[in-house]
Each structure stands twice: as C-alpha cells, then as structure tokens.
Design a protein around this motif. Structure first.
Motif, mmCIF file in Angstrom:
data_model
loop_
_atom_site.group_PDB
_atom_site.id
_atom_site.type_symbol
_atom_site.label_atom_id
_atom_site.label_comp_id
_atom_site.label_asym_id
_atom_site.label_seq_id
_atom_site.Cartn_x
_atom_site.Cartn_y
_atom_site.Cartn_z
ATOM 1 N N THR A 48 -10.142 -4.987 -3.902
ATOM 2 C CA THR A 48 -10.886 -3.737 -3.919
ATOM 3 C C THR A 48 -11.972 -3.760 -2.852
ATOM 4 O O THR A 48 -12.260 -4.796 -2.268
ATOM 5 C CB THR A 48 -11.496 -3.501 -5.319
ATOM 6 O OG1 THR A 48 -12.056 -2.191 -5.358
ATOM 7 C CG2 THR A 48 -12.539 -4.531 -5.674
ATOM 8 N N ARG A 103 -11.612 -9.742 -4.452
ATOM 9 C CA ARG A 103 -10.636 -9.894 -5.524
ATOM 10 C C ARG A 103 -11.140 -9.224 -6.794
ATOM 11 O O ARG A 103 -12.301 -9.377 -7.169
ATOM 12 C CB ARG A 103 -10.381 -11.380 -5.779
ATOM 13 C CG ARG A 103 -9.331 -11.624 -6.830
ATOM 14 C CD ARG A 103 -9.164 -13.096 -7.082
ATOM 15 N NE ARG A 103 -8.052 -13.267 -7.988
ATOM 16 C CZ ARG A 103 -7.143 -14.197 -7.881
ATOM 17 N NH1 ARG A 103 -7.226 -15.079 -6.925
ATOM 18 N NH2 ARG A 103 -6.156 -14.275 -8.733
ATOM 19 N N VAL A 104 -10.257 -8.479 -7.456
ATOM 20 C CA VAL A 104 -10.600 -7.841 -8.716
ATOM 21 C C VAL A 104 -10.521 -8.889 -9.808
ATOM 22 O O VAL A 104 -9.518 -9.614 -9.910
ATOM 23 C CB VAL A 104 -9.634 -6.671 -9.025
ATOM 24 C CG1 VAL A 104 -9.923 -6.087 -10.394
ATOM 25 C CG2 VAL A 104 -9.715 -5.611 -7.945
ATOM 26 N N GLY A 124 -8.531 0.249 -2.459
ATOM 27 C CA GLY A 124 -8.021 -1.045 -2.887
ATOM 28 C C GLY A 124 -6.549 -1.171 -2.572
ATOM 29 O O GLY A 124 -5.914 -0.211 -2.134
ATOM 30 N N PHE A 125 -6.011 -2.374 -2.806
ATOM 31 C CA PHE A 125 -4.611 -2.632 -2.497
ATOM 32 C C PHE A 125 -4.182 -3.935 -3.150
ATOM 33 O O PHE A 125 -4.989 -4.643 -3.740
ATOM 34 C CB PHE A 125 -4.377 -2.682 -0.983
ATOM 35 C CG PHE A 125 -5.157 -3.766 -0.279
ATOM 36 C CD1 PHE A 125 -4.542 -4.957 0.091
ATOM 37 C CD2 PHE A 125 -6.494 -3.598 0.023
ATOM 38 C CE1 PHE A 125 -5.244 -5.949 0.741
ATOM 39 C CE2 PHE A 125 -7.216 -4.586 0.672
ATOM 40 C CZ PHE A 125 -6.590 -5.768 1.028
ATOM 41 N N THR A 126 -2.909 -4.205 -3.033
ATOM 42 C CA THR A 126 -2.334 -5.443 -3.559
ATOM 43 C C THR A 126 -1.934 -6.323 -2.385
ATOM 44 O O THR A 126 -1.431 -5.826 -1.377
ATOM 45 C CB THR A 126 -1.102 -5.126 -4.431
ATOM 46 O OG1 THR A 126 -1.510 -4.237 -5.473
ATOM 47 C CG2 THR A 126 -0.521 -6.382 -5.041
ATOM 48 N N GLU A 135 0.220 -9.936 -1.498
ATOM 49 C CA GLU A 135 1.049 -11.083 -1.862
ATOM 50 C C GLU A 135 0.712 -12.190 -0.880
ATOM 51 O O GLU A 135 0.829 -12.007 0.322
ATOM 52 C CB GLU A 135 2.537 -10.755 -1.724
ATOM 53 C CG GLU A 135 3.078 -9.813 -2.752
ATOM 54 C CD GLU A 135 4.559 -9.551 -2.543
ATOM 55 O OE1 GLU A 135 5.221 -10.293 -1.781
ATOM 56 O OE2 GLU A 135 5.055 -8.585 -3.131
ATOM 57 N N HIS A 168 0.841 -1.201 0.000
ATOM 58 C CA HIS A 168 0.000 0.000 0.000
ATOM 59 C C HIS A 168 0.872 1.245 0.000
ATOM 60 O O HIS A 168 2.075 1.175 0.216
ATOM 61 C CB HIS A 168 -0.948 -0.012 1.202
ATOM 62 C CG HIS A 168 -0.245 -0.077 2.519
ATOM 63 N ND1 HIS A 168 -0.024 1.032 3.294
ATOM 64 C CD2 HIS A 168 0.312 -1.117 3.194
ATOM 65 C CE1 HIS A 168 0.620 0.666 4.405
ATOM 66 N NE2 HIS A 168 0.834 -0.636 4.355
ATOM 67 N N GLU A 196 -4.898 -8.456 -6.692
ATOM 68 C CA GLU A 196 -5.439 -7.102 -6.566
ATOM 69 C C GLU A 196 -6.785 -7.193 -5.850
ATOM 70 O O GLU A 196 -7.653 -7.980 -6.247
ATOM 71 C CB GLU A 196 -5.620 -6.452 -7.940
ATOM 72 C CG GLU A 196 -4.325 -6.188 -8.670
ATOM 73 C CD GLU A 196 -3.431 -5.188 -7.951
ATOM 74 O OE1 GLU A 196 -3.946 -4.226 -7.346
ATOM 75 O OE2 GLU A 196 -2.198 -5.380 -7.986
#
Length: 126
Positions: A90, A124-125, A77-79, A81, A34, A88
C-alpha cells in the motif's frame, strides 16, 4: 536514462511473458499484479525489487510515468509476487535515488548501467 518506449512495447509483448515465468521466484525480482485504470484489465509486470524492513522498493527502469506505475498509484496499492510469496502493498510513492543507492548490490549494478534514478516504494500491509 529512461529506456525507450519502443523497448517497453517489445518487452510487454515478448520479454515480459517469458520473464514472468521466473521473476516471481528469483531473488531481486518480482511481478507486480495490477489493474488498468480505464480498462480494469489485470496485468502482470516483471520488476526488479529490493526489500528493506516492510518497505518494498521497485526500480522504475521505464521512468516514473510508466502505465503500471500510474495504475498502482491510482489504486493506492497492489500485489507483488516475489521469492514465491504474495505480498499486499500500500501507499506507493515515487522517489529519486541516484542510480540505485537504495538497491541490493546486484540490482544496483543494473540500475547504474541504465542510469535509472527513480524507484517506487510501498509499505507491506500488516
């Protein structure tokens, strides 16, 4: 019980860099990627995560007002791992669920011990 701010500061500088080496691959863990709301600086925050369909749930062991939570909610939103994959996400929302009833058994034990009742859920996008 939310963990003390002093512990959060210690973890940010000492524990998180070490945990970040394995958190993105270990089951039940992940790394939230982020950016700071004000600084724009990139951050990597190790977290405990559970997946249910396309919904990802992240334990808020430092409470719902942690800076990283504010950052991703502001961004929308953010990523993440997790398990060696980059996802990705949201629509992050903070929800309440008594001591990890939403979590996998291993994560639930930790959350129950910490009395961590809040979690962040994101989709999840596609």
């Amino acid at each position: 019980m939310v963990l003390p701010r002093a512990l959060a500061n210690f973890n940010r500088h000492v524990t998180n860099p070490t945990a970040g080496l394995v958190a993105g691959r270990a089951p039940g863990f992940g790394i939230v990627l982020h950016k700071g709301r004000k600084s724009g600086r990139s951050y990597r925050t190790p977290v405990m995560v559970s997946v249910h369909d396309d919904n990802y749930r992240i334990a808020l062991i430092y409470g719902r007002n942690a800076d990283w939570v504010k950052n991703i909610r502001a961004a929308g939103g953010f990523t993440l791992e997790t398990r060696g994959h980059v996802v990705e996400l949201t629509e992050p929302v903070v929800l309440h669920g008594a001591s990890g009833v939403w979590a996998s058994p291993g994560v639930r034990q930790v959350l129950t011990a910490l009395s961590a009742d809040y979690y962040l859920q994101a989709r999840r996008v596609d």
